[in-house]
Design a protein around this motif. Structure first.
Motif, PDB file in Angstrom:
ATOM      1  N   GLN A 176       0.823  -1.206   0.000  1.00 53.31           N
ATOM      2  CA  GLN A 176       0.000   0.000   0.000  1.00 53.31           C
ATOM      3  C   GLN A 176       0.859   1.258   0.000  1.00 53.31           C
ATOM      4  O   GLN A 176       0.490   2.272  -0.615  1.00 53.31           O
ATOM      5  CB  GLN A 176      -0.932  -0.004   1.211  1.00 53.31           C
ATOM      6  N   MET A 177       2.004   1.216   0.663  1.00 53.38           N
ATOM      7  CA  MET A 177       2.923   2.356   0.638  1.00 53.38           C
ATOM      8  C   MET A 177       3.398   2.648  -0.777  1.00 53.38           C
ATOM      9  O   MET A 177       3.524   3.817  -1.177  1.00 53.38           O
ATOM     10  CB  MET A 177       4.122   2.085   1.552  1.00 53.38           C
ATOM     11  N   LEU A 178       3.651   1.593  -1.548  1.00 54.89           N
ATOM     12  CA  LEU A 178       4.075   1.782  -2.938  1.00 54.89           C
ATOM     13  C   LEU A 178       2.949   2.392  -3.761  1.00 54.89           C
ATOM     14  O   LEU A 178       3.179   3.330  -4.544  1.00 54.89           O
ATOM     15  CB  LEU A 178       4.505   0.434  -3.528  1.00 54.89           C
ATOM     16  N   ILE A 179       1.729   1.903  -3.581  1.00 49.23           N
ATOM     17  CA  ILE A 179       0.572   2.464  -4.292  1.00 49.23           C
ATOM     18  C   ILE A 179       0.374   3.930  -3.926  1.00 49.23           C
ATOM     19  O   ILE A 179       0.164   4.786  -4.798  1.00 49.23           O
ATOM     20  CB  ILE A 179      -0.695   1.642  -3.963  1.00 49.23           C
ATOM     21  N   ASP A 180       0.443   4.236  -2.638  1.00 52.03           N
ATOM     22  CA  ASP A 180       0.238   5.619  -2.181  1.00 52.03           C
ATOM     23  C   ASP A 180       1.312   6.550  -2.735  1.00 52.03           C
ATOM     24  O   ASP A 180       1.027   7.703  -3.093  1.00 52.03           O
ATOM     25  CB  ASP A 180       0.246   5.680  -0.654  1.00 52.03           C
ATOM     26  N   ARG A 181       2.549   6.055  -2.809  1.00 49.40           N
ATOM     27  CA  ARG A 181       3.638   6.872  -3.342  1.00 49.40           C
ATOM     28  C   ARG A 181       3.400   7.190  -4.818  1.00 49.40           C
ATOM     29  O   ARG A 181       3.599   8.315  -5.275  1.00 49.40           O
ATOM     30  CB  ARG A 181       4.964   6.143  -3.154  1.00 49.40           C
TER      31      ARG A 181
END
Length: 221
Positions: A176-181
C-alpha cells in the motif's frame, strides 16, 4: 481518478488469468509438483536480484532526501525479506548453494527484468515505481483471492507459507505504501503520460503471466 485506480482497471483484464493458472491453482490445492515449485523459487530468486537493481536505478533519479529515504527503505526491505524468507524457504526445499549459484535466468525472466530496468533508467521516479508495481500488487491480489476461495491453502505444508507471506499485514502495508507513493507522484501528470504509464503497467502484467507459464513448464515449451 487516482492513477492506481486507472492501473487497476487495466489489471482487471489480466489478473483473473493468474487465478486460474495451473501453477497457482495447484499451489492452492497442494497438488503442484514440488520440482515445479523449486524451479519457481530459483527463477524468482534471480528475478529479485534484478528487482533490487531497479530500485537502485530509480534512486539515481530522486532529487530530494525524502524520496531517497523511501526508495532506500524499499530496497533494503526487499533484500531483507529475501534473506529472512526466500533463501530459508529454498533451503527447506533442499535447494543447495551450488544450485543457487549455477542457475541462470530463463530468457522470459531476463526479458521481464530487462524491460523494467530499461523503463526505470529512461524514465523518472514515477515511471520506475510503476514498473515495479505489478509484481508487488498482483502477488497480494493472487494470495488474497486464493485464500478467500480456498482457506485450506494457508495450511498446506508445502505451499501454505507462500500464501501466508503475501496475505500478511506487513506485506499489505508495504504494498500500500508503494501504491500511495505512486498516487502522490502522479497528481499532476497529463493524459499522455498517464497512458504511457498504463502501457508499462499492462506490459508488466503480461510479463508476469509469461513468468507463471515459464515456471510451470520449468523453462520448456
Amino acid at each position: 481518478m487516482k492513477l492506481s485506480q486507472t492501473l487497476y482497471a487495466r489489471a482487471e483484464k489480466i489478473w483473473p488469468r493468474y487465478l486460474c493458472h495451473p501453477f497457482v491453482t495447484q499451489m492452492a490445492d497442494g497438488t503442484l509438483p514440488p520440482e515445479k515449485f523449486r524451479y519457481y523459487m530459483l527463477q524468482d530468486y534471480l528475478y529479485l536480484k534484478d528487482y533490487v537493481k531497479i530500485f537502485a536505478a530509480i534512486i539515481q533519479k530522486a532529487d530530494d532526501f525524502e524520496q531517497i529515504r523511501f526508495l532506500s527503505g524499499e530496497l533494503a526491505d526487499t533484500i531483507g525479506e529475501t534473506f529472512r524468507t526466500h533463501i530459508p524457504y529454498m533451503k527447506r526445499l533442499g535447494i543447495t548453494e551450488e544450485e543457487i549459484h549455477s542457475t541462470r535466468p530463463h530468457m522470459d525472466n531476463n526479458a521481464y527484468t530487462h524491460y523494467m530496468l530499461w523503463e526505470a533508467q529512461t524514465g523518472d521516479v514515477l515511471t520506475g515505481l510503476v514498473t515495479l508495481l505489478n509484481c508487488s500488487w498482483s502477488y497480494a491480489y493472487v494470495a488474497e483471492k486464493i485464500v478467500e476461495r480456498c482457506p485450506d491453502a494457508l495450511r498446506d505444508k508445502r505451499y501454505g507459507s507462500w500464501f501466508a507471506g503475501y496475505v500478511s499485514e506487513s506485506y499489505r502495508r508495504t504494498n500500500q505504501m508503494l501504491i500511495d507513493r505512486i498516487d502522490a507522484l502522479s497528481g499532476f501528470i497529463d493524459e499522455k503520460t498517464a497512458e504511457h504509464l498504463c502501457e508499462i503497467f499492462e506490459k508488466c502484467c503480461l510479463f508476469d503471466l509469461r513468468f507463471w507459464d515459464m515456471v510451470y513448464a520449468m523453462g520448456g515449451n
